[in-house]
Scaffold this motif. Structure first.
Motif: not given
Ligand SMILES: [Zn+2]
Length: 408
Positions: A69-76, A182-191
């Protein structure tokens, strides 16, 4: 399930060739030709993975992999633009690890319950157009779109965001609020240096600290350095020097408080003239909203007193007011669970820098994953993260996304 580490590292190297600097860094300012080339490169990769691709009105790029299904839509995702003296990892890493997550799901022929979306946000850095975090700001506050389009390029007043989006072919037709994430998850270097110093592999980021920028212009009187007695001077430069020292002391008094005076402009800036006018911008940061406000009040009180005592007047303009942004505890726990499942050493932490995730937190559940930055260096051509950390982070992203897309 594990990501393909060779492919992730190869993609990072390949992307770093777009806008490569001769000193090993990367310069891919938002909406330049280099940005366009990197976007075209990413779009091709998204299409090769059979994603449904969209470009929105502010140029944000989406690659959607539909589930049952289209939901939940987990973005990253993250951003492909860099500062002038950028490195290979800030932003790019989050986008390419996201690409790798989708690649891995495809190869394993995983059909997810909900759907997932990889996003490349426009102009996160704000190095060519203000404000920074522009693409995610437009998603969270669509009413600002028209105003953002008008923002002029720092290098050429006749160019604005809209004209440059058009020029590079990324003024899309998707609405900035078209997708219900529904969600947004971001992977990043700490900096920053914390994970490396504490020998940890993963940071589960539960908060972005608040940031206040305030500009002050102090007005004294220009005078001859040799003929004007000290008692007769109205030295705007001296006020600024005293303020800088006061701010350093303030950092020691208020818990978690960071104070920086990174911009100082003297006028006339001449060796034998008492400074007539000095412009400064002070940068105050704290994870606690009340303490941040308190620091600003104390700084203002001091500025009033020190200016009066030197007979210097001042103007004050509030430039930036971002309160701290707490992330979703449920997502932070999902990150910790993934890291622990992979036997990685992790801790909860606060982000010292601004990120697209803090804008997305206004419209959906959001959180971030950090990996160590060697010597804490970023926005610098020497920015570096170890391959094993890059791979670990991508695997934590994969597992967290897999949990969220099936469990929400
Ligand atoms: Zn970034």
């Amino acid at each position: 399930m594990q990501i393909n580490s060779t492919r992730l590292l190869d993609n990072l190297s390949e992307l770093a060739e777009i806008g490569a600097r001769t000193d090993g860094g990367v310069c891919r300012l938002a909406l330049t030709d280099e940005d366009k080339i990197s976007r075209d490169w990413l779009l091709k990769k998204m299409q090769d993975l059979n994603l449904e691709t969209h470009i929105d009105e502010i140029g944000n790029m989406y690659g959607i992999r539909k589930g049952k299904s289209l939901q939940p839509l987990i973005a990253f995702g993250s951003h492909l633009d860099t500062v002038t003296t950028g490195g290979k990892y800030d932003g790019s890493y989050g986008v390419l690890a996201g690409l790798e997550v989708i690649n891995t799901l495809n190869e394993n022929e995983i059909v997810t319950d909900g759907s997932i979306a990889l996003i490349n946000f426009t102009n996160e850095e704000g190095a060519r157009f203000a404000p920074d975090m522009m693409g995610s700001l437009a998603v969270s506050k669509p009413e600002l779109l028209k105003e953002i389009w008008e923002s002029k390029s720092f290098d050429n007043e006749s160019l604005n965001v809209k004209s440059e989006l058009q020029r590079i072919g990324y003024l899309g037709d998707a609405k900035v609020n078209q997708f219900s994430f529904t969600n947004y998850l971001e992977l990043h270097i700490e900096q920053g240096p914390i994970l490396e110093n504490e020998k940890l592999q993963i940071g589960a980021v539960e908060l972005v600290q608040g940031i206040y920028w305030t500009e002050y212009v102090f007005h004294g009187a220009a005078a001859h350095a040799g003929t004007t007695p000290i008692s007769a001077r109205k030295d705007a430069g001296l006020v600024v020097s005293s303020l800088n020292l006061f701010l350093r002391k303030l950092s020691g008094v208020i818990k978690g408080q960071l104070c920086t005076m990174g911009l100082i402009e003297y006028y006339p800036n001449v060796v034998n003239v008492v400074p007539e006018r000095v412009k400064v911008i002070i940068d105050l940061r704290n994870p606690d909203k009340e303490l941040l406000k308190q620091a600003q009040e104390k700084a203002d009180q001091y500025i009033k007193e020190i200016s009066e005592s030197h007979q210097v007047s001042f103007d004050r303009v509030e430039k930036v007011r971002f309160d701290p942004v707490p992330f979703s505890q449920e997502m932070v726990e999902a990150i910790e669970k993934s890291a622990s499942g992979l036997n990685l050493k992790f801790k909860r932490m606060v982000s010292g820098a601004g990120h697209d995730a803090q804008m997305m937190a206004a419209i959906c559940k959001a959180a971030m994953i950090f990996i160590p930055s060697i010597n804490g260096i970023s926005h610098n051509v020497k920015e570096y993260s170890n391959p094993e950390d890059l791979i670990n982070g991508a695997n934590v992203l994969l597992n967290t996304v897999a949990t969220l897309v099936s469990n929400v």
